[in-house]
Design a protein around this motif. Structure first.
Motif, PDB file in Angstrom:
ATOM      1  N   ASN A 155      -7.912  -0.586  10.500  1.00 39.23           N
ATOM      2  CA  ASN A 155      -8.806  -0.091  11.663  1.00 39.23           C
ATOM      3  C   ASN A 155     -10.270  -0.527  11.113  1.00 39.23           C
ATOM      4  OD1 ASN A 155      -9.640   1.828  14.413  1.00 39.23           O
ATOM      5  ND2 ASN A 155      -8.741   3.567  13.024  1.00 39.23           N
ATOM      6  N   SER A 180     -12.633  -1.312   8.214  1.00 37.22           N
ATOM      7  CA  SER A 180     -12.156  -0.989   7.122  1.00 37.22           C
ATOM      8  C   SER A 180     -12.013  -2.969   7.136  1.00 37.22           C
ATOM      9  CB  SER A 180     -10.406  -1.343   7.371  1.00 37.22           C
ATOM     10  OG  SER A 180     -10.360  -0.048   8.231  1.00 37.22           O
ATOM     11  N   GLU A 202      -9.342   2.557   6.769  1.00 39.01           N
ATOM     12  CA  GLU A 202      -7.459   2.719   7.444  1.00 39.01           C
ATOM     13  C   GLU A 202      -6.550   1.766   7.826  1.00 39.01           C
ATOM     14  OE1 GLU A 202      -6.504   6.670  10.307  1.00 39.01           O
ATOM     15  OE2 GLU A 202      -7.653   5.725  11.000  1.00 39.01           O
ATOM     16  N   ASN A 261       0.727   4.806   6.878  1.00 38.21           N
ATOM     17  CA  ASN A 261      -0.533   4.942   6.979  1.00 38.21           C
ATOM     18  C   ASN A 261      -1.534   5.181   5.782  1.00 38.21           C
ATOM     19  OD1 ASN A 261      -1.610   4.613   9.783  1.00 38.21           O
ATOM     20  ND2 ASN A 261      -3.247   6.424   8.214  1.00 38.21           N
ATOM     21  N   ARG A 309      -5.285   6.595   4.571  1.00 42.80           N
ATOM     22  CA  ARG A 309      -6.681   6.221   5.626  1.00 42.80           C
ATOM     23  C   ARG A 309      -7.700   6.849   4.330  1.00 42.80           C
ATOM     24  NH1 ARG A 309      -8.733   7.996  10.064  1.00 42.80           N
ATOM     25  NH2 ARG A 309     -10.786   8.984  10.342  1.00 42.80           N
ATOM     26  N   ASN A 310      -8.453   6.103   3.932  1.00 46.23           N
ATOM     27  CA  ASN A 310      -9.849   6.287   2.880  1.00 46.23           C
ATOM     28  C   ASN A 310     -11.054   5.321   3.344  1.00 46.23           C
ATOM     29  OD1 ASN A 310     -10.868   6.860  -0.365  1.00 46.23           O
ATOM     30  ND2 ASN A 310      -9.353   5.655  -1.017  1.00 46.23           N
ATOM     31  N   TYR A 311     -11.535   6.060   3.691  1.00 40.53           N
ATOM     32  CA  TYR A 311     -12.942   4.975   3.730  1.00 40.53           C
ATOM     33  C   TYR A 311     -13.841   6.620   3.264  1.00 40.53           C
ATOM     34  CZ  TYR A 311     -11.855   3.511   8.793  1.00 40.53           C
ATOM     35  OH  TYR A 311     -11.145   3.007   9.501  1.00 40.53           O
ATOM     36  N   ASP A 314     -15.580   8.875   3.754  1.00 40.95           N
ATOM     37  CA  ASP A 314     -14.919  10.384   3.846  1.00 40.95           C
ATOM     38  C   ASP A 314     -14.404  11.233   2.772  1.00 40.95           C
ATOM     39  OD1 ASP A 314     -14.380   9.426   6.321  1.00 40.95           O
ATOM     40  OD2 ASP A 314     -12.615   9.407   6.451  1.00 40.95           O
ATOM     41  N   GLU A 337     -14.982   9.185  13.262  1.00 42.88           N
ATOM     42  CA  GLU A 337     -14.401   8.386  14.480  1.00 42.88           C
ATOM     43  C   GLU A 337     -14.595   7.502  15.601  1.00 42.88           C
ATOM     44  OE1 GLU A 337     -10.350   6.253  14.138  1.00 42.88           O
ATOM     45  OE2 GLU A 337     -11.379   7.725  12.702  1.00 42.88           O
TER      46      GLU A 337
END
Length: 310
Positions: free
Chosen positions: A121, A124, A144, A174, A176-178, A181, A253
């Motif tokens: 995404n 990323s 992500e 999936n 997701r770990n920015y 965040d 986002e």
């Protein structure tokens, strides 16, 4: 005296007759070990003493030649194996890292050397060795990604991040770990994944299909619940889904997806949640903000390249 000498001679002849040629040869060689030892001369003396014909010498030379050859073959084999092992390690140590990034406002899809597919995404980043799949399937990740991992029981697929590591054999999930965040989220569609908490010491946790793991970065607590995991991959189809999400999460986002800068002026808005579904290919950032404004909970205006919410 003659009788005594005859007795000794008879005994020696009797003893020699019971020895093999090899034993005789060794005996004659040892007898002269006080002198500088010459194998060929010693054998020649032995041949004359025992009456051994020339073929015996040829057989001995043949034996010596093949003995040397056999040792050479063994040494060559050891050298070859050692060189291959060292060369393999040297090659692996010289592998370069491959960095793949999805810029803000875009997405990236790629196929790894082992046949696994990854969607990244916006915003990323993924790093893996040029030798990925040779001795391991390990990569570093942030952001992500949707992973479709080819099954390999003997070589697990490992996704490493600062907060949590995900290990799988073959599955779809999936992740997701920015970095910015407050939570890291793993949602499993198929197979099974192992979760290793990097923030708090605890036993390895496991996810089953249709389960979601949420890691709270502030506390290191890891929660696992049931979820509609198919919705987690809608972003791969350019769909943005906000399901009662907090406005700060929605803003992040939107910034990644549309490559814009948004500031929340009203602090009270940071605790406000919104629901909405948008198609990036059909709706631009202003379309999204207009729909959020229609809830009556916020207004927006733009100054330069910054969008302000109040």
């Amino acid at each position: 005296m003659k009788e005594k000498q005859q007795h000794i001679t008879d005994r020696n002849e009797s003893g020699l007759s019971n020895l093999t040629d090899e034993e005789l040869w060794v005996s004659s060689a040892v007898a002269d070990d006080t002198q500088q030892y010459d194998v060929d001369q010693a054998f020649e003396r032995f041949r004359k003493r025992t009456g051994l014909d020339q073929s015996g010498k040829q057989s001995y030379k043949w034996y010596r030649t093949w003995s040397v050859a056999a040792v050479a073959i063994v040494l060559l084999g050891l050298i070859t194996v050692t060189a291959y092992w060292q060369g393999s390690r040297q090659i692996q140590s010289n592998f370069s890292d491959i960095v793949v990034e999805a810029p803000l406002g875009s997405k990236t899809k790629l196929t790894l050397p082992d046949g696994s597919t990854v969607w990244l995404n916006a915003g990323s980043k993924m790093v893996y060795s040029q030798g990925f799949g040779v001795s391991d399937r390990r990569l570093a990740f942030q952001g992500e990604g949707y992973f479709k991992v080819e099954k390999n029981d003997e070589m697990p697929f490992l996704v490493q991040t600062h907060d949590v590591n995900v290990t799988v054999v073959g599955t779809k999930f999936n992740f997701r770990n920015y970095p910015e965040d407050e939570e890291a989220v793993v949602e499993l569609l198929e197979g099974k994944v192992a979760l290793e908490n990097q923030l708090k010491e605890e036993a390895v946790r496991y996810l089953s299909p249709n389960e979601k793991m949420v890691l709270h970065k502030a506390t290191g607590e890891m929660d696992i619940t049931s979820a509609k995991v198919k919705e987690a991959t809608l972003w791969t189809e350019n769909i943005l889904l906000f399901d009662e999400d907090l406005l700060p999460d929605i803003v992040r986002e939107l910034e990644r997806s549309y490559h814009v800068q948004i500031e929340i002026e009203n602090e009270d808005l940071k605790q406000t949640r919104f629901y909405g579904q948008f198609n990036q290919l059909e709706q631009n950032i202003y379309d999204v903000l207009d729909m959020l404004s229609e809830t009556g909970k916020l207004k927006y205006h733009e100054e330069g390249k910054v969008i302000y919410l109040k």
